[in-house]
Design a protein around this motif. Structure first.
Motif, mmCIF file in Angstrom:
data_model
loop_
_atom_site.group_PDB
_atom_site.id
_atom_site.type_symbol
_atom_site.label_atom_id
_atom_site.label_comp_id
_atom_site.label_asym_id
_atom_site.label_seq_id
_atom_site.Cartn_x
_atom_site.Cartn_y
_atom_site.Cartn_z
ATOM 1 N N LYS A 1 0.836 -1.196 0.000
ATOM 2 C CA LYS A 1 0.000 0.000 0.000
ATOM 3 C C LYS A 1 0.876 1.253 0.000
ATOM 4 O O LYS A 1 1.879 1.328 0.698
ATOM 5 C CB LYS A 1 -0.920 -0.004 1.219
ATOM 6 N N VAL A 2 0.488 2.222 -0.818
ATOM 7 C CA VAL A 2 1.191 3.496 -0.904
ATOM 8 C C VAL A 2 0.215 4.608 -0.537
ATOM 9 O O VAL A 2 -0.874 4.690 -1.100
ATOM 10 C CB VAL A 2 1.756 3.729 -2.324
ATOM 11 N N THR A 3 0.619 5.453 0.410
ATOM 12 C CA THR A 3 -0.229 6.567 0.825
ATOM 13 C C THR A 3 0.199 7.823 0.079
ATOM 14 O O THR A 3 1.290 8.367 0.323
ATOM 15 C CB THR A 3 -0.130 6.790 2.339
ATOM 16 N N TYR A 4 -0.646 8.263 -0.836
ATOM 17 C CA TYR A 4 -0.347 9.459 -1.621
ATOM 18 C C TYR A 4 -1.366 10.545 -1.306
ATOM 19 O O TYR A 4 -2.574 10.332 -1.421
ATOM 20 C CB TYR A 4 -0.381 9.131 -3.117
ATOM 21 N N ILE A 5 -0.882 11.710 -0.874
ATOM 22 C CA ILE A 5 -1.743 12.868 -0.621
ATOM 23 C C ILE A 5 -1.180 14.035 -1.428
ATOM 24 O O ILE A 5 -0.061 14.500 -1.181
ATOM 25 C CB ILE A 5 -1.799 13.219 0.882
#
Length: 242
Positions: A92-96
């Motif tokens: 999982k990659v958290t991109y904001i």
């Protein structure tokens, strides 16, 4: 008008199946072919990419590669999420978008084409050579875009040279070097591969009229100089069979 709509539809489909990373176009597919793998590129009726892997050459010598680190953007994040539908083990990659610090992606590309060509022509890859001589439209995956951990990206930044090596039978790993000494190794899991580029083989003949692999060129690039995309004797034989 209908023709224009059809053309636009195919252009739109093609755009959905590729993405630009540092001005290079990478194919996006539900499958994730390994760097250095040989096979055939395919498209289904939905114009979706796939790559049917056939083999991995044996590497008795390490092959120099380049690694670039690029930040995620909206499109890359969208592509990465779309692949998660087909891969439950994907990291999982958290991109904001509003945050200054973005997750990062690595592009890994084979640099030493001459060294790779020598490996393919070597006796220990005779079975791979025969496969390439006896089949048509074979390609090699020569670059991949992968999502790596922060720790792995840190190790890459600390190194000054990178090589593709055999870690075991039919398995590659990335060896990191600093001032001529091996410091770390990184295993690339297929689940982390976001996109890939393929290259084709160019052939030439020696004084004994024996064909050998002379070059590997990216995408739709034409074979250069005296090299040919198909060995002449094979081409003539195909015409005779017709």
């Amino acid at each position: 008008m209908i023709k224009k709509i059809i053309v636009f539809f195919f252009i739109l489909c093609a755009a959905c199946q590729t993405t630009k990373i540092k001005e290079d176009t990478y194919k996006i597919a539900t499958s994730s072919p390994e760097l250095g793998s040989i096979g055939q590129s395919q498209k289904n009726y939905k114009r979706e990419n796939s790559f049917a892997e056939r083999t991995l050459p044996k590497l008795e010598n390490k092959i120099r590669i380049t690694i670039g680190i690029v930040p995620f953007n909206r499109k890359l994040n969208k592509v990465y999420k779309s692949k998660a539908k087909y891969n439950q083990n994907q990291t999982k990659v958290t991109y904001i978008d509003s945050l200054p610090n973005k997750p990062e992606l690595a592009t890994i590309k084979i640099l030493d084409i001459n060294g790779l060509v020598n490996e393919l022509n070597a006796p220990y890859n005779a079975d791979v050579f025969r496969l390439l001589r006896d089949t048509e439209n074979s390609e090699m995956v020569t670059s991949i875009a992968v999502s790596l951990s922060i720790d792995e990206i840190t190790k890459i930044r600390q190194a000054d040279a990178y090589y593709l090596v055999n870690s075991q039978e039919k398995k590659y790993t990335i060896a990191l070097y600093k001032t001529g000494k091996k410091t770390e190794t990184i295993d690339i899991s297929q689940e982390s591969i976001v996109g890939y580029q393929t290259s084709k083989f160019c052939w030439a003949s020696n004084q004994k009229r024996q064909w050998y692999i002379a070059d590997i060129v990216q995408g739709n690039t034409n074979c250069k100089g005296n090299t040919k995309s198909i060995p002449e004797d094979k081409k003539n034989k195909s015409l005779f069979d017709m």
